[in-house]
Design a protein around this motif. Structure first.
Motif, PDB file in Angstrom:
ATOM      1  N   VAL A  21     -32.468 -49.141 -19.082  1.00 22.81           N
ATOM      2  CA  VAL A  21     -32.047 -50.004 -17.976  1.00 22.81           C
ATOM      3  C   VAL A  21     -32.057 -49.176 -16.689  1.00 22.81           C
ATOM      4  CG1 VAL A  21     -30.032 -51.197 -17.008  1.00 22.81           C
ATOM      5  CG2 VAL A  21     -30.698 -51.616 -19.377  1.00 22.81           C
ATOM      6  N   PRO A  22     -32.685 -49.697 -15.615  1.00 22.49           N
ATOM      7  CA  PRO A  22     -32.709 -48.928 -14.362  1.00 22.49           C
ATOM      8  C   PRO A  22     -31.290 -48.702 -13.827  1.00 22.49           C
ATOM      9  CG  PRO A  22     -33.572 -51.157 -14.028  1.00 22.49           C
ATOM     10  CD  PRO A  22     -33.380 -50.985 -15.494  1.00 22.49           C
ATOM     11  N   ARG A  23     -31.073 -47.548 -13.223  1.00 19.97           N
ATOM     12  CA  ARG A  23     -29.772 -47.254 -12.611  1.00 19.97           C
ATOM     13  C   ARG A  23     -29.574 -48.099 -11.365  1.00 19.97           C
ATOM     14  NH1 ARG A  23     -28.173 -41.520 -10.488  1.00 19.97           N
ATOM     15  NH2 ARG A  23     -26.058 -42.308 -10.408  1.00 19.97           N
ATOM     16  N   HIS A  24     -30.657 -48.220 -10.604  1.00 19.88           N
ATOM     17  CA  HIS A  24     -30.559 -48.929  -9.323  1.00 19.88           C
ATOM     18  C   HIS A  24     -31.675 -49.975  -9.216  1.00 19.88           C
ATOM     19  CE1 HIS A  24     -30.211 -48.473  -4.630  1.00 19.88           C
ATOM     20  NE2 HIS A  24     -30.193 -49.733  -5.016  1.00 19.88           N
ATOM     21  N   VAL A  25     -31.293 -51.213  -9.068  1.00 19.54           N
ATOM     22  CA  VAL A  25     -32.258 -52.304  -8.877  1.00 19.54           C
ATOM     23  C   VAL A  25     -32.088 -52.840  -7.457  1.00 19.54           C
ATOM     24  CG1 VAL A  25     -33.063 -54.561  -9.670  1.00 19.54           C
ATOM     25  CG2 VAL A  25     -32.083 -52.948 -11.326  1.00 19.54           C
ATOM     26  N   TYR A 189     -25.144 -42.770   0.095  1.00 18.79           N
ATOM     27  CA  TYR A 189     -24.242 -42.693  -1.065  1.00 18.79           C
ATOM     28  C   TYR A 189     -24.884 -43.171  -2.367  1.00 18.79           C
ATOM     29  CZ  TYR A 189     -21.087 -42.546   2.929  1.00 18.79           C
ATOM     30  OH  TYR A 189     -20.497 -42.221   4.121  1.00 18.79           O
ATOM     31  N   TYR A 190     -26.107 -43.661  -2.286  1.00 20.90           N
ATOM     32  CA  TYR A 190     -26.730 -44.270  -3.471  1.00 20.90           C
ATOM     33  C   TYR A 190     -28.029 -43.556  -3.855  1.00 20.90           C
ATOM     34  CZ  TYR A 190     -24.098 -47.723  -0.771  1.00 20.90           C
ATOM     35  OH  TYR A 190     -23.152 -48.339   0.011  1.00 20.90           O
ATOM     36  N   PRO A 191     -28.358 -43.557  -5.139  1.00 15.88           N
ATOM     37  CA  PRO A 191     -29.664 -43.006  -5.530  1.00 15.88           C
ATOM     38  C   PRO A 191     -30.772 -43.966  -5.066  1.00 15.88           C
ATOM     39  CG  PRO A 191     -28.581 -44.014  -7.428  1.00 15.88           C
ATOM     40  CD  PRO A 191     -27.602 -44.074  -6.301  1.00 15.88           C
ATOM     41  N   ASP A 192     -32.014 -43.494  -5.011  1.00  9.60           N
ATOM     42  CA  ASP A 192     -33.126 -44.380  -4.654  1.00  9.60           C
ATOM     43  C   ASP A 192     -33.293 -45.441  -5.736  1.00  9.60           C
ATOM     44  OD1 ASP A 192     -33.696 -42.983  -2.342  1.00  9.60           O
ATOM     45  OD2 ASP A 192     -35.291 -41.775  -3.251  1.00  9.60           O
ATOM     46  N   PRO A 193     -33.767 -46.638  -5.368  1.00 13.45           N
ATOM     47  CA  PRO A 193     -33.963 -47.678  -6.392  1.00 13.45           C
ATOM     48  C   PRO A 193     -35.012 -47.256  -7.429  1.00 13.45           C
ATOM     49  CG  PRO A 193     -34.015 -48.635  -4.182  1.00 13.45           C
ATOM     50  CD  PRO A 193     -34.052 -47.138  -4.011  1.00 13.45           C
ATOM     51  N   ASP A 194     -34.761 -47.615  -8.677  1.00  8.40           N
ATOM     52  CA  ASP A 194     -35.730 -47.388  -9.749  1.00  8.40           C
ATOM     53  C   ASP A 194     -36.674 -48.571  -9.851  1.00  8.40           C
ATOM     54  OD1 ASP A 194     -34.516 -44.922 -10.939  1.00  8.40           O
ATOM     55  OD2 ASP A 194     -32.802 -46.291 -11.004  1.00  8.40           O
ATOM     56  N   LEU A 195     -36.132 -49.749  -9.577  1.00  7.78           N
ATOM     57  CA  LEU A 195     -36.914 -50.976  -9.706  1.00  7.78           C
ATOM     58  C   LEU A 195     -36.712 -51.859  -8.484  1.00  7.78           C
ATOM     59  CD1 LEU A 195     -38.553 -53.061 -11.432  1.00  7.78           C
ATOM     60  CD2 LEU A 195     -36.355 -53.841 -12.357  1.00  7.78           C
ATOM     61  N   ALA A 235     -36.153 -60.336 -18.000  1.00 10.25           N
ATOM     62  CA  ALA A 235     -37.607 -60.167 -18.175  1.00 10.25           C
ATOM     63  C   ALA A 235     -38.104 -59.033 -17.272  1.00 10.25           C
ATOM     64  CB  ALA A 235     -38.329 -61.474 -17.860  1.00 10.25           C
ATOM     65  N   ALA A 236     -37.554 -58.952 -16.063  1.00 11.47           N
ATOM     66  CA  ALA A 236     -37.945 -57.872 -15.136  1.00 11.47           C
ATOM     67  C   ALA A 236     -37.502 -56.510 -15.691  1.00 11.47           C
ATOM     68  CB  ALA A 236     -37.344 -58.107 -13.752  1.00 11.47           C
ATOM     69  N   LEU A 237     -36.299 -56.474 -16.258  1.00 12.83           N
ATOM     70  CA  LEU A 237     -35.799 -55.206 -16.816  1.00 12.83           C
ATOM     71  C   LEU A 237     -36.633 -54.777 -18.020  1.00 12.83           C
ATOM     72  CD1 LEU A 237     -31.899 -55.446 -16.727  1.00 12.83           C
ATOM     73  CD2 LEU A 237     -33.495 -54.714 -14.959  1.00 12.83           C
ATOM     74  N   GLN A 238     -37.039 -55.786 -18.779  1.00 12.11           N
ATOM     75  CA  GLN A 238     -37.854 -55.513 -19.958  1.00 12.11           C
ATOM     76  C   GLN A 238     -39.199 -54.928 -19.542  1.00 12.11           C
ATOM     77  OE1 GLN A 238     -38.033 -59.043 -22.277  1.00 12.11           O
ATOM     78  NE2 GLN A 238     -39.315 -58.102 -23.825  1.00 12.11           N
ATOM     79  N   ASP A 239     -39.779 -55.495 -18.485  1.00 12.81           N
ATOM     80  CA  ASP A 239     -41.044 -54.995 -17.972  1.00 12.81           C
ATOM     81  C   ASP A 239     -40.865 -53.539 -17.485  1.00 12.81           C
ATOM     82  OD1 ASP A 239     -43.865 -56.060 -16.920  1.00 12.81           O
ATOM     83  OD2 ASP A 239     -43.035 -54.657 -15.462  1.00 12.81           O
ATOM     84  N   PHE A 240     -39.771 -53.312 -16.793  1.00 13.54           N
ATOM     85  CA  PHE A 240     -39.473 -51.958 -16.292  1.00 13.54           C
ATOM     86  C   PHE A 240     -39.397 -50.946 -17.437  1.00 13.54           C
ATOM     87  CE2 PHE A 240     -36.377 -48.589 -15.480  1.00 13.54           C
ATOM     88  CZ  PHE A 240     -36.894 -48.004 -14.338  1.00 13.54           C
ATOM     89  N   ALA A 241     -38.785 -51.374 -18.545  1.00 14.01           N
ATOM     90  CA  ALA A 241     -38.588 -50.465 -19.685  1.00 14.01           C
ATOM     91  C   ALA A 241     -39.924 -49.985 -20.257  1.00 14.01           C
ATOM     92  CB  ALA A 241     -37.751 -51.156 -20.755  1.00 14.01           C
TER      93      ALA A 241
END
Ligand code: IPE
Ligand code: IPE
Ligand code: MG
Length: 250
Positions: A21-25, A189-195, A235-241
């Motif tokens: 699962v991405p940390r940052h979406v 304060y936030y990491p860069d987005p993963d997705l 579905a988007a998270l699944q694609d990211f994985a």
């Protein structure tokens, strides 16, 4: 699998590998107007339904352990829309910020905002600060709303902020590197987005997080934002994985 949440047990799609699962979406929530038009409704009705999608996606993101969710809710360029639409959006935003506090508390969500917040109407600013303050200590999902946001304006403000520090003698110009720049952006304060997700099919960034998206995976769907719900998000998270991130390596 089943995820236990505070008030009910909901089934989530078994295909999602929770370790991936991405940390940052980050999401460009687009297509509210077209959703309304397709139904012969005023555009504001699309924005109203869009707020329902926000509720559902915030919940879903928290349920699967996303740590940061940044939502592009209003751009600097959006001020150029007809006055009535801007006013309706600001009313909806204020109502959302007020009504969501109990839900955010229940789900341990910490609210934050980025953008030219001082451009917002005073009553929206007040409610925004109240909601941020109320959820300040929550330790679950961090929900970042991009409001009156522009990636280029963010960079200009970043340059000014760095120049101020140099002038004060707190920083040597030779020290300015990627890290220093990242630390002077709204997103420090936030990491860069993963997705990055964009709904409604447009293939563009529309001035969103120009610096931060350098190595972000992009997912574009033709689904309009008011129709983008839990199932579509997973579905988007699944694609990211299934993506192989290389960051320029082999
Ligand atoms: C996204 O939907 C919401 C905002 C930009 C505030 P739009 O209002 O852009 O909807 P479309 O793109 O016209 O369909
Ligand atoms: C991007 O959508 C901004 C937000 C989602 C808040 P727009 O509808 O404003 O973007 P363009 O005009 O299609 O590029
Ligand atoms: Mg749009």
């Amino acid at each position: 699998m089943q995820v236990k949440t505070t008030n009910e047990t909901r089934t989530i799609l078994p295909e999602i590998d929770l370790r991936k699962v991405p940390r940052h979406v980050a999401i460009i929530m687009d297509g509210n107007g077209r959703w309304a038009k397709q139904r012969g409704l005023p555009r504001v009705e699309g924005h109203r339904q869009g707020a329902e999608s926000v509720r559902e996606i915030v919940r879903a993101a928290g349920d699967v352990g996303v740590e940061y969710l940044t939502l592009y809710a209003f751009s600097v360029e959006n001020w150029n829309r007809p006055k009535a639409e801007v006013a309706a959006l600001m009313r909806l935003l204020r109502k959302f910020l007020k009504d969501e506090i109990p839900e955010l508390q229940k789900n341990n969500v910490r609210l934050q905002a980025i953008g030219r917040l001082s451009d917002l109407p005073p009553e929206v600013q007040e409610q925004l600060h109240e909601s941020i303050e109320a959820t300040r200590k929550n330790s679950g999902l961090t929900l970042v709303l991009a409001l009156s946001y522009s990636g280029r304006v963010e960079m200009v403000e970043c340059v000014h902020s760095i120049l101020r520090e140099i002038k004060l003698g707190h920083l040597d110009p030779a020290q300015v590197d990627e890290k220093v720049i990242s630390q002077h952006l709204y997103t420090r304060y936030y990491p860069d987005p993963d997705l990055l997700v964009r709904t409604s099919g447009e293939m563009r960034l529309s001035n969103f997080l120009l610096w931060q998206l350098s190595y972000t995976e992009i997912f574009i769907t033709t689904i309009l934002w008011p129709d983008f719900r839990r199932k579509e998000f997973f579905a988007a998270l699944q694609d990211f994985a299934s993506r192989q991130r290389r960051f320029g390596g082999v």
